[in-house]
Design an enzyme around this catalytic site. Structure first.
Site, PDB file in Angstrom:
ATOM      1  N   CYS A 127       0.839  -1.201   0.000  1.00 53.34           N
ATOM      2  CA  CYS A 127       0.000   0.000   0.000  1.00 53.34           C
ATOM      3  C   CYS A 127       0.880   1.260   0.000  1.00 53.34           C
ATOM      4  O   CYS A 127       2.059   1.210  -0.394  1.00 53.34           O
ATOM      5  CB  CYS A 127      -0.982  -0.001   1.175  1.00 53.34           C
ATOM      6  SG  CYS A 127      -2.347   1.187   0.944  1.00 53.34           S
ATOM      7  N   ASP A 196      -3.806   1.414   9.777  1.00 53.72           N
ATOM      8  CA  ASP A 196      -5.009   2.257   9.884  1.00 53.72           C
ATOM      9  C   ASP A 196      -5.524   2.272  11.305  1.00 53.72           C
ATOM     10  O   ASP A 196      -6.079   3.263  11.765  1.00 53.72           O
ATOM     11  CB  ASP A 196      -6.087   1.765   8.924  1.00 53.72           C
ATOM     12  CG  ASP A 196      -5.681   2.094   7.509  1.00 53.72           C
ATOM     13  OD1 ASP A 196      -4.939   1.291   6.910  1.00 53.72           O
ATOM     14  OD2 ASP A 196      -6.045   3.177   7.032  1.00 53.72           O
TER      15      ASP A 196
HETATM   16  C1  RUB Z   1      -4.169   3.123   3.325  1.00 50.92           C
HETATM   17  C2  RUB Z   1      -3.376   2.177   4.156  1.00 50.92           C
HETATM   18  C3  RUB Z   1      -2.125   2.734   4.788  1.00 50.92           C
HETATM   19  C4  RUB Z   1      -2.469   3.323   6.163  1.00 50.92           C
HETATM   20  C5  RUB Z   1      -1.312   4.088   6.764  1.00 50.92           C
HETATM   21  O1  RUB Z   1      -5.377   2.578   2.829  1.00 50.92           O
HETATM   22  O2  RUB Z   1      -3.736   1.049   4.402  1.00 50.92           O
HETATM   23  O3  RUB Z   1      -1.171   1.738   4.974  1.00 50.92           O
HETATM   24  O4  RUB Z   1      -3.575   4.202   6.051  1.00 50.92           O
HETATM   25  O5  RUB Z   1      -1.038   5.250   5.995  1.00 50.92           O
HETATM   26  P1  RUB Z   1      -6.271   3.465   1.831  1.00 50.92           P
HETATM   27  P2  RUB Z   1      -0.304   6.519   6.640  1.00 50.92           P
HETATM   28  O6  RUB Z   1      -5.460   3.740   0.613  1.00 50.92           O
HETATM   29  O7  RUB Z   1      -7.485   2.612   1.573  1.00 50.92           O
HETATM   30  O8  RUB Z   1      -6.643   4.746   2.580  1.00 50.92           O
HETATM   31  O9  RUB Z   1       0.978   5.998   7.199  1.00 50.92           O
HETATM   32  O10 RUB Z   1      -0.099   7.485   5.505  1.00 50.92           O
HETATM   33  O11 RUB Z   1      -1.200   7.065   7.708  1.00 50.92           O
END
Ligand code: RUB
Length: 315
Positions: A127, A196
């Site tokens: 991701c 998340d």
């Molecule tokens: C995003 C996702 C990321 C976390 C952490 O999922 O799973 O790994 O949100 O991101 P989506 P961050 O694309 O469905 O939002 O470290 O930027 O908070």
């Protein structure tokens, strides 16, 4: 009624134009600040009701990233002030503080996480996580050569964003399809992902495919490291609530034409999954690195007495 900017922010979060847990949190706090600045309420009760309505609009967008309710709670819990002006000042001050803290936390987390990465290491990503990338950025800034194997992350291909950001940092990138992960884990020193939500037992809720990647990483003996600021800690799990996993539209998985050609099928598109603590080596926060099983102590310290939903209408 929430102002247009709140509605637009909510829509952008829902459609994933604004995405990623930290970014969603920052955008939601900013939208609450705009609501407060624009409010024409003439009495404190009306002002607070407007803010609660705006928060509910933002809250309903995506259910899994706890950074969103944590942001709303930071701004709204126990609002101080007995006049509209005092309340407005409180909201604006808290909004600014939340956004500044978010940036500092990511910077500090990045510096801590970079200590794990050695010169010449290869990471595998899943991701797009700004917290995970902060650790790579700090390692690169410290002069370490890092290479990355980037999983494309179906169905939304957030791996492409990660690949682009890593290239901007000068990191050599190999892009692979998700199902090739096991094949390449022997060449990898750390799996590095974001989160998340993190539950009280140390389970990590992150983009669908993280748990399978963690199982594969265990099989190959590759450490799996989660970079997550403390706004990813889910206080509801301290009192037995579970984290809701967002189900998204089947159109993200298959086109209408392909679906019709195949015939009668069910399509499921969960956006996140749960990786149990036994498959995670470390959680890196701005407060230091934690074994997943001990994250509960930090959660109690930071979120022990939160009001669960300060945006709910009072009875
Ligand atoms: C995003 C996702 C990321 C976390 C952490 O999922 O799973 O790994 O949100 O991101 P989506 P961050 O694309 O469905 O939002 O470290 O930027 O908070």
């Amino acid at each position: 009624m929430p102002i247009e900017e709140v509605e637009e922010t909510a829509e952008a979060i829902e459609t994933m134009e604004i995405r990623g847990a930290a970014t969603i949190a920052g955008a939601a706090a900013a939208a609450l600040g705009s609501q407060a600045a624009a409010s024409e309420a003439t009495d404190p009760e009306a002002f607070e009701a407007e803010l609660r309505a705006a928060a509910r609009t933002l809250y309903q967008t995506r259910p899994t990233a706890v950074s969103l309710p944590n942001a709303l709670r930071f701004v709204l819990q126990d609002l101080e002030g007995s006049t509209v002006e005092e309340l407005r000042d409180t909201v604006l001050t808290r909004t600014q503080k939340f956004r500044a803290d978010l940036e500092h936390a990511q910077e500090r987390l990045g510096r801590i996480g970079a200590n794990r990465l050695r010169d010449g290491d290869v990471i595998m990503t899943h991701c797009h996580s700004t917290d995970a990338l902060a650790t790579v950025e700090h390692a690169v800034d410290a002069g370490k050569d890092i290479e990355a194997i980037v999983k494309e992350t179906r169905p939304r291909n957030q791996g492409h964003i990660t690949a682009q950001r890593l290239r901007e940092l000068g990191v050599p990138v190999t892009l692979i399809v998700d199902s090739a992960a096991h094949r390449y884990l022997n060449d990898v020193d750390h799996v590095l992902v974001g989160a998340d939500s993190i539950a009280a037992d140390g389970s990590v809720i992150n983009k669908i495919g993280t748990s399978g990647l963690a199982v594969n990483a265990r099989d190959r003996g590759t450490p799996i490291v989660v970079a997550a600021q403390t706004i990813k800690l889910h206080p509801g799990t301290l009192t037995g609530h579970t984290v809701e996993i967002e189900m998204r539209a089947e159109s993200e998985v298959i086109s209408k034409a392909d679906r019709e050609k195949i015939g009668e099928i069910t399509v499921k598109n969960p956006a996140f999954d749960v990786t149990p603590p036994r498959h995670v080596d470390a959680i890196i926060t701005e407060r230091g690195q934690y074994p997943p099983e001990s994250i509960v102590s930090l959660m109690r310290e930071l979120y022990g007495d939160v009001d669960e939903e300060p945006w709910a209408e009072p009875n």
